[in-house]
Design a protein around this motif. Structure first.
Motif, mmCIF file in Angstrom:
data_model
loop_
_atom_site.group_PDB
_atom_site.id
_atom_site.type_symbol
_atom_site.label_atom_id
_atom_site.label_comp_id
_atom_site.label_asym_id
_atom_site.label_seq_id
_atom_site.Cartn_x
_atom_site.Cartn_y
_atom_site.Cartn_z
ATOM 1 N N HIS A 20 65.961 34.984 37.796
ATOM 2 C CA HIS A 20 66.732 34.467 38.927
ATOM 3 C C HIS A 20 68.227 34.463 38.591
ATOM 4 O O HIS A 20 69.067 34.760 39.453
ATOM 5 N N CYS A 39 69.699 37.806 39.108
ATOM 6 C CA CYS A 39 69.870 38.053 40.541
ATOM 7 C C CYS A 39 71.162 37.412 41.041
ATOM 8 O O CYS A 39 71.916 38.021 41.821
ATOM 9 N N GLU A 64 74.370 39.325 39.825
ATOM 10 C CA GLU A 64 74.678 40.547 40.565
ATOM 11 C C GLU A 64 75.431 40.271 41.857
ATOM 12 O O GLU A 64 75.992 41.189 42.457
ATOM 13 N N ARG A 100 72.142 47.327 41.889
ATOM 14 C CA ARG A 100 71.508 46.022 41.730
ATOM 15 C C ARG A 100 70.052 46.177 41.306
ATOM 16 O O ARG A 100 69.399 47.156 41.640
ATOM 17 N N SER A 101 69.570 45.195 40.555
ATOM 18 C CA SER A 101 68.189 45.151 40.052
ATOM 19 C C SER A 101 67.895 46.258 39.050
ATOM 20 O O SER A 101 66.735 46.506 38.734
#
Length: 510
Positions: A205, A208, A211, A298-299
């Protein structure tokens, strides 16, 4: 000094009395040649019956960091200010004052920084007893701007709401005619409370959230955050993932720098150059999406490595596209340097002296354009940068043109780094074994983002949960410099100066 110890790799720890902090800082900077990076404060009253301050210093000669830790008791919430000796500590200490209620004694400018005038006194968002989901009552208050008095002096307020889609920020110019005598900035209108939101979160988390600190620097923040947690969990990153991180980080640098140079060209009314560079940026974003499924990468990063590989077919396609982009970029840049109307606007405009950048702690391309030869990729190498050769471009004039040149040269270095990383990348897994974070520990993660040095300092509680997350963004370091960059310039050149520094509101406000 009370006690010294070793922390994570490349991190030394020193515990000191708070009254000795100024003397220690002077010794580290003036005698040992260390560089002060940032200050992190934590509410550790439950664990240690006091607040904790961490002063982070860099010792690039030995690729080491030194963390000086001290305690501040609640009954005596003052700590000695470093701002007279280290002006870059100005914003650092004011942020601690706003968010934790600790008072930097002797600070030359104790006005609020992060909290605005309608925020009630005695309510400190980073204290553990603050309820982040509660409704904060509003009060009446006024921020007192510093005024320039004299015949013919006028104030021009710009913002906080702007005509474009950029986030809010207030600029107050004191001018005589069009010449700028003083600029005072006021930001943090969209403070997101990201550091508070990270408390108690899982590592996944937290990545996340990282980002989303600054959208166009998503990957740089994610890698810095991941590296801090990997140190806390003693998680090894696979060799292949280290090289892939370099490839993706340099892809992020490419589209940022091209966008920056395009913005300068557009503000100087050279639409052709801007459109060509934005076309190349769009090509890079589409490449990102083809490789990773997301335009802003992202990710992609995960603990211990990365989620996405680059196959042999993708590698060949990427190399082919990168060569085409490089050729087009080179042609466009050569045209830019030959456009007199553009060069007239950028030469000598917005110059920042090297001494000012050093004193205020400037980072990234802004610092390198003013003669400061510093880059974390080389000085404190991470990922696979230690296995790759690249040049750090440095110019000395410190003006808009120099900042353009630094970024243009860095684009060429990024092309080379991507090519070399793809060629040298070993086979193997994308991710190392993931382990729980160690309890009651702290660690530093960092990257040289497109805007400059990005640091993430993470501490855990006795259960191994995230207790404190400090984000030091490059924009937080560089925003104070713009007040000096505009001096002796004219108001119409402010957009050029601003674009050349590429400062993020979101990354600053976080």
């Amino acid at each position: 000094i009370l006690q010294a110890s070793e922390g994570a790799a490349r991190e030394g720890r020193v515990f000191a009395e708070k009254n000795a902090i100024v003397r220690i800082a002077e010794c580290l900077v003036e005698v040992f040649g260390m560089r002060f990076l940032f200050l992190s404060a934590s509410d550790t009253r439950k664990e240690h019956k006091a607040f904790t301050l961490h002063y982070i210093f860099s010792y690039a000669q030995q690729d080491r960091f030194l963390i000086v830790q001290t305690k501040v008791e609640e009954k005596d919430p003052q700590f000695p200010s470093l701002a007279h000796f280290l002006p870059q500590a100005n914003w650092q200490e004011r942020e601690v004052q706003d968010l934790l209620g600790l008072i930097p004694a002797g600070h030359p400018d104790p006005r609020r920084l992060v909290l605005h005038e309608d925020w009630p006194g005695g309510l400190f968002p980073l204290r553990k007893d603050f309820e982040p989901l509660g409704k904060v009552p509003r009060v009446n208050g006024e921020y007192v701007f510093e005024r320039v008095e004299g015949e013919g002096i006028f104030e021009i307020p710009v913002g906080p709401v702007h005509a474009g889609i950029i986030e809010p920020g207030h600029f107050r110019f004191s001018v005589a005619g069009e010449g700028i005598h003083k600029l005072e900035i006021r930001h943090f209108y969209t403070h997101k409370g990201t550091e508070k939101a990270g408390e108690g979160k899982s590592p996944e988390h937290l990545l996340c959230l990282a980002e989303r600190i600054s959208g166009d620097n998503s990957l740089a923040h994610a890698v810095a955050c991941a590296q801090a947690m990997e140190a806390l969990g003693q998680i090894e990153v696979s060799p292949r993932a280290q090289f892939l991180r370099v490839v993706f980080l340099e892809m992020e640098r490419l589209h940022n720098h091209m966008s920056d140079i395009a913005g300068i060209a557009l503000d100087a009314a050279f639409s052709f150059g801007a459109s060509q560079l934005m076309r190349l940026k769009e090509t890079l974003l589409r490449l990102n999406e083809q490789l990773t499924g997301t335009r802003l990468l992202r990710s992609v990063v995960t603990l211990g490595g990365v989620r996405r590989d680059i196959s042999g077919v993708q590698k060949e396609r990427l190399l082919k596209e990168i060569k085409k982009i490089k050729d087009d970029f080179e042609k466009t840049i050569q045209i830019l340097w030959q456009v007199d109307s553009l060069m007239d606007r950028v030469e000598t405009t917005g110059a920042i002296k090297k001494e000012i950048v050093e004193v205020l702690g400037g980072v990234g391309p802004v610092a390198r354009a003013s003669g400061i030869d510093r880059d974390l990729r080389r000085d404190h190498p991470y990922a696979a940068y230690k296995d790759l050769l690249f040049r750090v471009p440095v110019f000395v004039e410190g003006d808009v043109e120099s900042r353009m040149k630094v970024k243009a040269q860095e684009v060429y270095e990024s092309f080379k780094l991507i090519y070399d990383a793809l060629e040298l990348m070993p086979p193997g897994p994308l991710r190392g074994a993931v382990k729980p974070l160690m309890p009651d520990q702290s660690a530093l993660g960092y990257t040289e983002s497109p805007r400059g040095e990005c640091f993430h300092w993470i501490s855990t509680d006795r259960h191994g949960k995230i207790s404190r997350w400090k984000i030091q963004s490059p924009s937080f370091s560089n925003w104070p410099l713009i007040e000096y960059a505009v001096l002796e310039n004219i108001v119409p050149d402010f957009p050029l100066i601003n674009k050349s520094m590429n400062l993020s509101y979101s990354g600053n406000d976080r």
